[in-house]
Design a protein around this motif. Structure first.
Motif, PDB file in Angstrom:
ATOM      1  N   TYR A  46       0.868  -1.063   0.029  1.00  0.00           N
ATOM      2  CA  TYR A  46      -0.082  -0.024   0.014  1.00  0.00           C
ATOM      3  C   TYR A  46       1.035   1.283  -0.061  1.00  0.00           C
ATOM      4  O   TYR A  46       1.995   1.188   0.316  1.00  0.00           O
ATOM      5  N   GLU A  48       0.627   5.837  -0.111  1.00  0.00           N
ATOM      6  CA  GLU A  48      -0.252   7.021  -0.237  1.00  0.00           C
ATOM      7  C   GLU A  48       0.391   8.113  -1.143  1.00  0.00           C
ATOM      8  O   GLU A  48      -0.266   9.070  -1.555  1.00  0.00           O
ATOM      9  N   LYS A  55       1.915   3.169  -4.576  1.00  0.00           N
ATOM     10  CA  LYS A  55       0.507   4.025  -4.576  1.00  0.00           C
ATOM     11  C   LYS A  55      -0.416   3.094  -5.964  1.00  0.00           C
ATOM     12  O   LYS A  55      -1.279   3.251  -5.983  1.00  0.00           O
ATOM     13  N   TRP A  58      -1.319  -0.326  -5.284  1.00  0.00           N
ATOM     14  CA  TRP A  58      -2.351  -0.217  -4.278  1.00  0.00           C
ATOM     15  C   TRP A  58      -3.768   0.280  -4.787  1.00  0.00           C
ATOM     16  O   TRP A  58      -4.739  -0.249  -4.595  1.00  0.00           O
ATOM     17  N   PRO A  62      -6.046  -2.816  -4.070  1.00  0.00           N
ATOM     18  CA  PRO A  62      -5.881  -2.429  -2.689  1.00  0.00           C
ATOM     19  C   PRO A  62      -6.029  -3.600  -1.646  1.00  0.00           C
ATOM     20  O   PRO A  62      -5.651  -2.991  -0.436  1.00  0.00           O
TER      21      PRO A  62
END
Length: 90
Positions: A46, A48, A55, A58, A62
């Motif tokens: 994962y 952000e 990212k 992900w 997910p």
């Protein structure tokens, strides 16, 4: 059919006693013998940070888990990330 690439992190490794096939010198199966067995548990990466590879993975995958056992010496390192390529067999 295309190959799909996933990215997973190795989270846990459990070592236990298992068994493996035993063969004679001619290659004939003659039973089983005790062997160390490593259970490896992976989970999807994962991230952000926009633009980061994790990212990107992900957003495409997910969630997910992958588990595998091996009787070889542990070939992976705990906490490391690995690619898993899925393609048709044959």
């Amino acid at each position: 059919m295309a190959t799909v690439r996933c990215k997973f992190r190795l989270n846990t490794v459990t070592k236990k006693l298992g068994s493996r096939a035993k063969y004679d010198e001619a290659g004939k199966h003659i039973g089983y013998e005790e062997a160390e067995l490593y259970d490896a548990q992976f989970s999807a990466v994962y991230g952000e940070q926009v633009g980061s590879e994790n990212k990107w993975f992900w957003d495409a995958t997910p969630a997910g888990t992958f588990s595998v056992s091996t009787i070889k010496e542990m070939p992976w390192e705990l906490g490391q990330e690995y690619y898993l390529d899925i393609s048709p067999a044959g």
